[in-house]
Design a protein around this motif. Structure first.
Motif, mmCIF file in Angstrom:
data_model
loop_
_atom_site.group_PDB
_atom_site.id
_atom_site.type_symbol
_atom_site.label_atom_id
_atom_site.label_comp_id
_atom_site.label_asym_id
_atom_site.label_seq_id
_atom_site.Cartn_x
_atom_site.Cartn_y
_atom_site.Cartn_z
ATOM 1 N N ASN A 1 -4.067 3.282 -1.800
ATOM 2 C CA ASN A 1 -4.350 2.711 -0.490
ATOM 3 C C ASN A 1 -5.548 1.764 -0.491
ATOM 4 O O ASN A 1 -6.330 1.714 0.444
ATOM 5 C CB ASN A 1 -4.454 3.785 0.593
ATOM 6 C CG ASN A 1 -5.484 4.830 0.237
ATOM 7 O OD1 ASN A 1 -6.214 4.680 -0.739
ATOM 8 N ND2 ASN A 1 -5.574 5.879 1.028
ATOM 9 N N THR A 2 -5.652 1.002 -1.555
ATOM 10 C CA THR A 2 -6.632 -0.092 -1.612
ATOM 11 C C THR A 2 -6.448 -0.981 -0.376
ATOM 12 O O THR A 2 -5.328 -1.236 0.044
ATOM 13 C CB THR A 2 -6.374 -0.943 -2.878
ATOM 14 O OG1 THR A 2 -6.464 -0.093 -4.015
ATOM 15 C CG2 THR A 2 -7.385 -2.070 -3.015
ATOM 16 N N ALA A 3 -7.558 -1.428 0.182
ATOM 17 C CA ALA A 3 -7.503 -2.254 1.392
ATOM 18 C C ALA A 3 -6.706 -3.536 1.137
ATOM 19 O O ALA A 3 -6.685 -4.058 0.019
ATOM 20 C CB ALA A 3 -8.923 -2.592 1.846
ATOM 21 N N ASP A 4 -6.066 -4.021 2.196
ATOM 22 C CA ASP A 4 -5.160 -5.175 2.097
ATOM 23 C C ASP A 4 -5.807 -6.389 1.414
ATOM 24 O O ASP A 4 -5.235 -6.992 0.506
ATOM 25 C CB ASP A 4 -4.692 -5.611 3.494
ATOM 26 C CG ASP A 4 -3.805 -4.567 4.149
ATOM 27 O OD1 ASP A 4 -3.669 -3.454 3.575
ATOM 28 O OD2 ASP A 4 -3.247 -4.855 5.225
ATOM 29 N N ILE A 5 -6.971 -6.742 1.891
ATOM 30 C CA ILE A 5 -7.624 -7.961 1.391
ATOM 31 C C ILE A 5 -8.028 -7.787 -0.076
ATOM 32 O O ILE A 5 -7.863 -8.700 -0.898
ATOM 33 C CB ILE A 5 -8.865 -8.290 2.261
ATOM 34 C CG1 ILE A 5 -8.441 -8.634 3.690
ATOM 35 C CG2 ILE A 5 -9.699 -9.412 1.656
ATOM 36 C CD1 ILE A 5 -7.708 -9.929 3.870
ATOM 37 N N ASP A 6 -8.524 -6.617 -0.413
ATOM 38 C CA ASP A 6 -8.926 -6.363 -1.802
ATOM 39 C C ASP A 6 -7.696 -6.338 -2.710
ATOM 40 O O ASP A 6 -7.743 -6.805 -3.851
ATOM 41 C CB ASP A 6 -9.670 -5.033 -1.908
ATOM 42 C CG ASP A 6 -10.831 -4.959 -0.937
ATOM 43 O OD1 ASP A 6 -11.398 -6.022 -0.631
ATOM 44 O OD2 ASP A 6 -11.152 -3.861 -0.462
ATOM 45 N N ARG A 7 -6.625 -5.790 -2.186
ATOM 46 C CA ARG A 7 -5.349 -5.754 -2.903
ATOM 47 C C ARG A 7 -4.886 -7.178 -3.229
ATOM 48 O O ARG A 7 -4.509 -7.480 -4.358
ATOM 49 C CB ARG A 7 -4.323 -5.059 -1.991
ATOM 50 C CG ARG A 7 -2.913 -4.945 -2.475
ATOM 51 C CD ARG A 7 -2.111 -4.154 -1.441
ATOM 52 N NE ARG A 7 -2.660 -2.825 -1.259
ATOM 53 C CZ ARG A 7 -2.328 -1.768 -2.004
ATOM 54 N NH1 ARG A 7 -1.410 -1.891 -2.931
ATOM 55 N NH2 ARG A 7 -2.889 -0.607 -1.798
ATOM 56 N N PRO B 1 0.824 -1.209 0.000
ATOM 57 C CA PRO B 1 0.000 0.000 0.000
ATOM 58 C C PRO B 1 0.862 1.265 0.000
ATOM 59 O O PRO B 1 1.975 1.263 0.537
ATOM 60 C CB PRO B 1 -0.781 -0.085 1.313
ATOM 61 C CG PRO B 1 -0.650 -1.481 1.776
ATOM 62 C CD PRO B 1 0.612 -2.015 1.205
ATOM 63 N N SER B 2 0.369 2.322 -0.587
ATOM 64 C CA SER B 2 1.070 3.605 -0.607
ATOM 65 C C SER B 2 0.025 4.706 -0.596
ATOM 66 O O SER B 2 -1.168 4.435 -0.742
ATOM 67 C CB SER B 2 1.914 3.712 -1.877
ATOM 68 O OG SER B 2 1.051 3.778 -3.001
ATOM 69 N N LEU B 3 0.474 5.939 -0.416
ATOM 70 C CA LEU B 3 -0.481 7.050 -0.439
ATOM 71 C C LEU B 3 -1.130 7.166 -1.818
ATOM 72 O O LEU B 3 -2.241 7.658 -1.954
ATOM 73 C CB LEU B 3 0.214 8.355 -0.057
ATOM 74 C CG LEU B 3 0.506 8.487 1.445
ATOM 75 C CD1 LEU B 3 1.353 9.716 1.722
ATOM 76 C CD2 LEU B 3 -0.798 8.567 2.242
ATOM 77 N N ARG C 1 0.483 -9.040 5.749
ATOM 78 C CA ARG C 1 1.379 -7.962 6.203
ATOM 79 C C ARG C 1 2.750 -8.527 6.579
ATOM 80 O O ARG C 1 3.778 -7.950 6.236
ATOM 81 C CB ARG C 1 0.786 -7.245 7.420
ATOM 82 C CG ARG C 1 -0.357 -6.321 7.090
ATOM 83 C CD ARG C 1 0.125 -4.881 6.919
ATOM 84 N NE ARG C 1 -0.900 -4.046 6.314
ATOM 85 C CZ ARG C 1 -0.730 -2.772 5.991
ATOM 86 N NH1 ARG C 1 0.437 -2.170 6.216
ATOM 87 N NH2 ARG C 1 -1.686 -2.083 5.433
ATOM 88 N N ARG D 1 -6.778 -9.839 -3.247
ATOM 89 C CA ARG D 1 -7.763 -10.455 -4.129
ATOM 90 C C ARG D 1 -7.487 -10.083 -5.591
ATOM 91 O O ARG D 1 -7.514 -10.930 -6.477
ATOM 92 C CB ARG D 1 -9.149 -9.953 -3.711
ATOM 93 C CG ARG D 1 -10.259 -10.892 -4.058
ATOM 94 C CD ARG D 1 -11.617 -10.251 -3.922
ATOM 95 N NE ARG D 1 -11.924 -9.638 -2.651
ATOM 96 C CZ ARG D 1 -13.021 -9.931 -1.936
ATOM 97 N NH1 ARG D 1 -13.848 -10.864 -2.351
ATOM 98 N NH2 ARG D 1 -13.290 -9.300 -0.820
ATOM 99 N N GLY E 1 -5.117 -11.307 6.877
ATOM 100 C CA GLY E 1 -4.566 -9.961 6.848
ATOM 101 C C GLY E 1 -3.223 -9.879 7.568
ATOM 102 O O GLY E 1 -2.274 -9.268 7.074
#
Lengths: 542, 542
Positions: A26-32, A21-23, A65, A34, A61
């Motif tokens: 910042n797509t949510a972790d799980i969606d990223r 993720p970055s500024l 990470r 997916r 999650g």
């Protein structure tokens, strides 16, 4: 995604490198995750929804990470959806999954590595449900007791047995129960209902309808089985009250549904279940042919276990009876294959007649023969009984005997078996001689001597190479499903494609049954080879 | 399948007449039902898998038998599958489902009949999580405590609040919790994470990434909410840490995503969240504009509740200050809308200057004005404070005051709000005058006087008819989702279509923020109408 055998297993790992993720994103972790997994999917899977079960989301999650978004996603490959369930930085060396043959009396299981298809552990255990009744009918009866409590007891008993196997498999496979990622279950219709906590009430009542034939996959935890929390349970479908997933397994394991030429599959458990067919069609039926062969009827009958007589040979010169027991233990009983051989040998020796009756003719034959009959064939209240092993040589101090009543049951079983086979073939106009192979499943198939079975007129008189033992095809089918999506789709397809004939309502079957109650048959012309092993006329003449 | 409004609800009933089992067709009960339902599906649904969750199968089977295979199947309509969950002989008169606005401080919910779209009950309750902290940051902090125990406490607190609402709704709606068949939740990103038992740790840490944006539907029981065992929970997606499902709800409720002309949606809660767009595009941002307006900063600030001053009017002839409180209770504080009106009135009366400072000019204007200032504007340690309600008339015996420090916070909030609006419009080259409507969500939208907000330079100077209050659009969006598949698909589509601008990293925003820290603005030309309500020069002159 495919495993070493080129198949798509029920649980697979997919190499994924997601951008952290970055500024700017910042797509949510799980969606990223997916989205990253979706990009790596094989063409055939891209339209399948990719879901993340809530129960695993928090842990998924954390692990994502910890791996800094690069590693291997673990995915359950179900027919209508893919479940994204875990993530690890390193490629999983093995993905252990459990295959289970859910038998009425015994459970047998293996731990299979889905990435290679290799079996890494093997275990079996009695079904704890036995304390509520030995056979299916008594289980169904118990399930109806106390407003559902009986059903719950049965479910808890069998899950306890399964959890016992889980621990054993994990130990042998050097893993932990929580790392076992899937379970595939093959069992008869009633056993599956009890495992799922579903009432089997209507299974044994006309018109013999199960509650469910095609349960959708669910999580092991939902029925109290302690595997990984994301472990799906795939239950082989059943197509009727008397035609369970164990037989679908057998079809898969034999490959009957893919064959050019017509073959047959015979599974003798509590019932005899028979399938006939090829890649274009499948027809099946089931009937109560089994009990005598599985040790449920003969007084000294027993399951194939230590001390069970499995082979019998009578030397008609020395009149010595040679027996072999499982594990070379002192004899405690006789299992199905032993019973068939014994009866065939006694028939050939003229001690059992063509009607299947013990006959005490002590006046013909050699002195050795006369002495043999005198010492072995004793009179009891209910008629003659044949002493297989005298009390002083047996494992329990009691003689192992074959009584006339046991023999009668055995005759009914063998007649039923042959009647089932002929009814089924005649339905589609197939001759026995058209059959490429006859696959014989289970312990019955593994131990039975086709020569003896043919002698009795239980199995058709075909070249011995026609008969192929399958071993525990119920378990083997479950293993196949774990490692191959093609097999999973076949299992569903087989269920849809098969035609099931209800023998309980078949008049033709009853006629054929009566005609089969002779050794080998009322029409001996059907069994030309039995002349080769024919009865020892000389002995009789003596 | 469609309801009275022509929409496909989240839970629907389907009329089914299956053939009862017979010896000719002994397909299992559940499969029989599944096939019968599949035949009745509308064209658009025929390719969606029809599954039966294991948890409902036993009961479903009992109810199917009781109804003799003819009646109404209850089906959950999810995007990737249909779940066959119940059966009844009679058509269900209502299918009660719950819509929930999951607020940080308060929860508001309705019971909606999915068959008609009618609201049958309404309830609200404080969020029990309040005892772990009043605002989002303190909740996130608490969630990280004691190795996950804090998170569990927060989850249990909010599910307790929801279960409380469930009981209340069931009572008012004359039904039972176990008959409520679905839940649709709209809330901010953190609240949704806490409800799902997911760590909100990264939400408030750069780069501000939620754990999940698009949770798949799950069953209410999985998070301890006591509805029907087959009740799916549909959570509105969030598209960022500061842009939650509550705003997607607002877009749905306003219809912004379907409009030909460009409009804007403003939702002021803990943050100000703003969306600009039309049927072709949507752009959004969020920023910390809210606290002063929601009562989080002003010392006497409070949520819009009984005794909160919501309207203020200063008669500049008689110099009487007229206040209105919610429920006409004695004043105990001042809510956002009251604060805006108060500051606007004091600005127009020359008691607050264009920099937003209280000024104690007791030498100009009428004697009444001088007396007013003398009595109301008192000196305190930190500077001036304006007495809105003297202690002997207030609800708590203490005077309700506006201190300079509160005013400063208010000025920052109003500047942030205007800067957010101008930054967003400038991103896409839209002028305020191009906007068809500005929808204002929540209590802020319901109570605010646009004239006062324009006077302060908080909202752009547009015709008053441009401003449309939406009420609790978070709740209304959730209600829409329950009754309409089109709305459910829109909610997913909105999430995919929206572009989110991160203001924390936007330099332009900071410049615009500084320029907005005057009343109405450093460039008064932007607010021509403020001249109409312009400051009472005559009063100042005396």
């Amino acid at each position: 995604m495919k495993n070493h055998t080129g198949q798509l297993p029920l649980v697979t790992s997919i190499s994924v490198a997601a951008e952290p993720p970055s500024l700017q994103d910042n797509t949510a972790d799980i969606d990223r995750l997916r989205m990253a997994v979706a990009k790596e999917l094989a063409t055939g899977l891209q339209n399948r929804p990719l879901v993340v079960p809530l129960a695993v989301m928090a842990e998924l999650g954390r692990r994502l990470r910890a791996a800094e978004f690069v590693g291997y996603a673990i995915v359950n490959v179900l027919p209508h959806e893919l479940q994204l369930v875990d993530f690890s930085a390193k490629k999983p060396a093995v993905i252990p999954c459990m295959a289970l043959d859910l038998g009425t009396t015994h459970l047998e299981a293996t731990l299979v590595d889905c990435t290679t298809g290799t079996t890494i552990a093997h275990a079996h255990t009695p079904n704890e449900q036995m304390r509520f009744g030995a056979d299916i009918l008594s289980r169904i009866h118990h399930a109806g007791r106390n407003d559902g409590d009986g059903l719950l007891e049965l479910q808890q008993a069998v899950t306890a047995s399964i959890n016992h196997l889980v621990v054993e498999l994990a130990e042998e496979g050097r893993t932990k129960p929580e790392f076992i990622r899937a379970l595939c279950v093959s069992g008869n219709t009633t056993m599956v209902h009890l495992l799922l906590g579903l009432s089997p009430y209507h299974i044994c009542r006309e018109p013999y309808t199960p509650l469910v034939g095609w349960p959708d996959p669910f999580f092991a935890a939902e029925i109290g089985i302690r595997l990984s929390r994301s472990a799906p349970v795939w239950v082989l479908p059943n197509i009727g009250s008397y035609f369970g997933g164990d037989l679908i397994s057998g079809i898969l394991a034999s490959g009957l549904d893919k064959m050019e030429k017509t073959s047959m599959l015979i599974d003798v458990g509590t019932n005899a279940e028979v399938v006939l067919g090829n890649k274009d069609w499948l027809i099946a039926c089931a009937g109560a042919a089994g009990p005598a062969l599985e040790g449920g009827v003969a007084r000294m009958g027993m399951r194939a276990g230590p001390g069970a007589i499995e082979h019998v040979r009578l030397d008609r010169h020395s009149w010595q009876l040679e027996i072999t027991t499982i594990d070379d233990q002192p004899a405690v009983g006789i299992c199905g294959s032993g019973l068939i051989e014994l009866v065939a040998q006694l028939f050939l020796a003229g001690i059992i007649d063509i009607r299947g009756k013990l006959c005490r003719d002590v006046h013909s034959g050699s002195p050795a023969r006369r002495e043999f009959i005198r010492s072995r064939l004793v009179t009891a209240e209910e008629g003659f009984r044949f002493v297989v092993v005298p009390g002083d040589q047996s494992g329990q101090g009691e003689p192992v005997v074959l009584a006339q009543v046991d023999l009668d049951a055995m005759m009914r079983s063998k007649a039923a078996m042959y009647a089932i086979l002929t009814t089924l073939t005649s339905q589609v106009g197939v001759e026995f001689s058209d059959l490429d192979h006859i696959y014989v499943a289970g312990a019955f198939g593994k131990h039975i001597d086709p020569v003896a079975a043919i002698t009795l007129g239980m199995l058709p008189d075909l070249p011995l190479s026609t008969y192929v033992p399958l071993g525990n095809s119920s378990l083997h089918g479950a293993e196949l499903l774990l490692v191959s999506e093609e097999a999973r789709l076949r299992s569903l397809e087989i269920g849809r494609k098969i035609t099931y004939i209800e023998l309980n309502v078949n008049q033709e079957f009853m006629l054929r049954f009566s005609a089969s109650r002779f050794i080998p048959h009322t029409d001996p012309g059907l069994f030309p080879s039995v002349s080769i092993y024919q009865r020892d006329k000389s002995a009789q003449k003596g």
